[in-house]
Design a protein around this motif. Sequence first.
Motif, mmCIF file in Angstrom:
data_model
loop_
_atom_site.group_PDB
_atom_site.id
_atom_site.type_symbol
_atom_site.label_atom_id
_atom_site.label_comp_id
_atom_site.label_asym_id
_atom_site.label_seq_id
_atom_site.Cartn_x
_atom_site.Cartn_y
_atom_site.Cartn_z
ATOM 1 N N SER A 194 0.873 -1.173 0.000
ATOM 2 C CA SER A 194 0.000 0.000 0.000
ATOM 3 C C SER A 194 0.910 1.222 0.000
ATOM 4 N N PHE A 195 0.311 2.406 -0.122
ATOM 5 C CA PHE A 195 1.133 3.610 -0.059
ATOM 6 C C PHE A 195 1.730 3.786 1.338
ATOM 7 N N LEU A 196 1.088 3.254 2.365
ATOM 8 C CA LEU A 196 1.686 3.294 3.705
ATOM 9 C C LEU A 196 2.945 2.432 3.762
ATOM 10 N N ASP A 197 2.914 1.286 3.095
ATOM 11 C CA ASP A 197 4.101 0.427 3.039
ATOM 12 C C ASP A 197 5.263 1.153 2.367
ATOM 13 N N LEU A 198 4.951 1.905 1.316
ATOM 14 C CA LEU A 198 5.993 2.664 0.628
ATOM 15 C C LEU A 198 6.502 3.808 1.490
ATOM 16 N N ALA A 199 5.577 4.537 2.125
ATOM 17 C CA ALA A 199 5.942 5.710 2.911
ATOM 18 C C ALA A 199 6.821 5.359 4.103
ATOM 19 N N ILE A 200 6.553 4.250 4.768
ATOM 20 C CA ILE A 200 7.314 3.892 5.975
ATOM 21 C C ILE A 200 8.780 3.639 5.642
ATOM 22 N N GLN A 201 9.057 3.292 4.395
ATOM 23 C CA GLN A 201 10.447 3.071 3.998
ATOM 24 C C GLN A 201 11.246 4.371 3.970
ATOM 25 N N GLY A 202 10.547 5.512 4.012
ATOM 26 C CA GLY A 202 11.203 6.812 4.109
ATOM 27 C C GLY A 202 11.438 7.222 5.544
ATOM 28 N N GLY A 203 11.065 6.353 6.482
ATOM 29 C CA GLY A 203 11.330 6.604 7.885
ATOM 30 C C GLY A 203 10.160 7.150 8.661
ATOM 31 N N SER A 204 9.070 7.514 7.985
ATOM 32 C CA SER A 204 7.921 8.079 8.684
ATOM 33 C C SER A 204 6.684 7.966 7.795
ATOM 34 N N LEU A 205 5.546 7.756 8.426
ATOM 35 C CA LEU A 205 4.308 7.689 7.654
ATOM 36 C C LEU A 205 3.922 9.052 7.070
ATOM 37 N N ILE A 217 -4.354 8.379 -0.821
ATOM 38 C CA ILE A 217 -3.520 7.465 -0.025
ATOM 39 C C ILE A 217 -4.193 6.111 0.165
ATOM 40 N N THR A 218 -5.492 6.020 -0.144
ATOM 41 C CA THR A 218 -6.186 4.739 -0.026
ATOM 42 C C THR A 218 -6.132 3.925 -1.315
ATOM 43 N N ASN A 219 -5.608 4.505 -2.394
ATOM 44 C CA ASN A 219 -5.438 3.760 -3.641
ATOM 45 C C ASN A 219 -4.357 2.704 -3.473
ATOM 46 N N ILE A 220 -4.333 1.770 -4.388
ATOM 47 C CA ILE A 220 -3.300 0.733 -4.389
ATOM 48 C C ILE A 220 -2.231 1.151 -5.393
ATOM 49 N N PRO A 221 -0.962 1.139 -4.996
ATOM 50 C CA PRO A 221 0.099 1.513 -5.942
ATOM 51 C C PRO A 221 0.137 0.566 -7.137
ATOM 52 N N VAL A 222 0.538 1.087 -8.284
ATOM 53 C CA VAL A 222 0.686 0.275 -9.483
ATOM 54 C C VAL A 222 1.952 -0.561 -9.332
ATOM 55 N N ALA A 237 4.903 -5.403 2.789
ATOM 56 C CA ALA A 237 3.735 -5.602 1.928
ATOM 57 C C ALA A 237 2.641 -6.177 2.823
ATOM 58 N N THR A 238 1.733 -5.318 3.254
ATOM 59 C CA THR A 238 0.771 -5.714 4.282
ATOM 60 C C THR A 238 -0.576 -6.217 3.763
ATOM 61 N N ALA A 239 -0.763 -6.263 2.451
ATOM 62 C CA ALA A 239 -2.036 -6.745 1.907
ATOM 63 C C ALA A 239 -2.144 -8.259 2.091
ATOM 64 N N LEU A 240 -3.362 -8.733 2.221
ATOM 65 C CA LEU A 240 -3.587 -10.170 2.327
ATOM 66 C C LEU A 240 -3.441 -10.811 0.953
ATOM 67 N N SER A 241 -2.719 -11.915 0.887
ATOM 68 C CA SER A 241 -2.571 -12.641 -0.371
ATOM 69 C C SER A 241 -3.714 -13.648 -0.505
ATOM 70 N N GLU A 242 -3.806 -14.267 -1.672
ATOM 71 C CA GLU A 242 -4.824 -15.298 -1.889
ATOM 72 C C GLU A 242 -4.616 -16.458 -0.917
ATOM 73 N N ASN A 243 -3.358 -16.784 -0.619
ATOM 74 C CA ASN A 243 -3.054 -17.845 0.336
ATOM 75 C C ASN A 243 -3.555 -17.482 1.726
ATOM 76 N N ASP A 244 -3.363 -16.211 2.126
ATOM 77 C CA ASP A 244 -3.850 -15.759 3.426
ATOM 78 C C ASP A 244 -5.364 -15.895 3.506
ATOM 79 N N LEU A 245 -6.031 -15.469 2.444
ATOM 80 C CA LEU A 245 -7.496 -15.521 2.431
ATOM 81 C C LEU A 245 -8.028 -16.949 2.446
ATOM 82 N N SER A 246 -7.278 -17.878 1.849
ATOM 83 C CA SER A 246 -7.753 -19.260 1.778
ATOM 84 C C SER A 246 -7.717 -19.966 3.132
ATOM 85 N N ILE A 247 -6.887 -19.493 4.069
ATOM 86 C CA ILE A 247 -6.810 -20.160 5.369
ATOM 87 C C ILE A 247 -7.709 -19.517 6.421
#
Length: 93
Positions: free
Chosen positions: A10-21, A33-38, A64-74
């Motif tokens: 998400s954009f939050l995942d990208l932003a935190i890599q700069g040291g701050s949200l 900020i709620t969109n999904i990055p390309v 990468a904090t989004a749920l994957s298909e594997n996460d959803l399946s369990i």
Amino acid sequence: MEILALEGQSFLDLAIQGGSLEAIFEINPNISITNIPVIGEKYNIAIHDVPIANYYQRHIIEPATALSENDLSIIIPDDGIGAMIIENTFIIR
């Protein structure tokens, strides 16, 4: 710094890599900020806390904090009592 968007980020995942949200508000004024990055697109992230940003880069941490298909399946859905089946969901003795 430029960061390549990966699957599940998400954009939050990208932003935190700069040291701050706070960096999320400086990525691009034309996106929400709620969109999904390309996936595969590079985004300019402002560095707000150099030691934290360096830590992410040095240890190659790419959250990468989004749920994957594997996460959803369990995940077992809890549909309540309407979904219960005698002798299947519970056993009568």
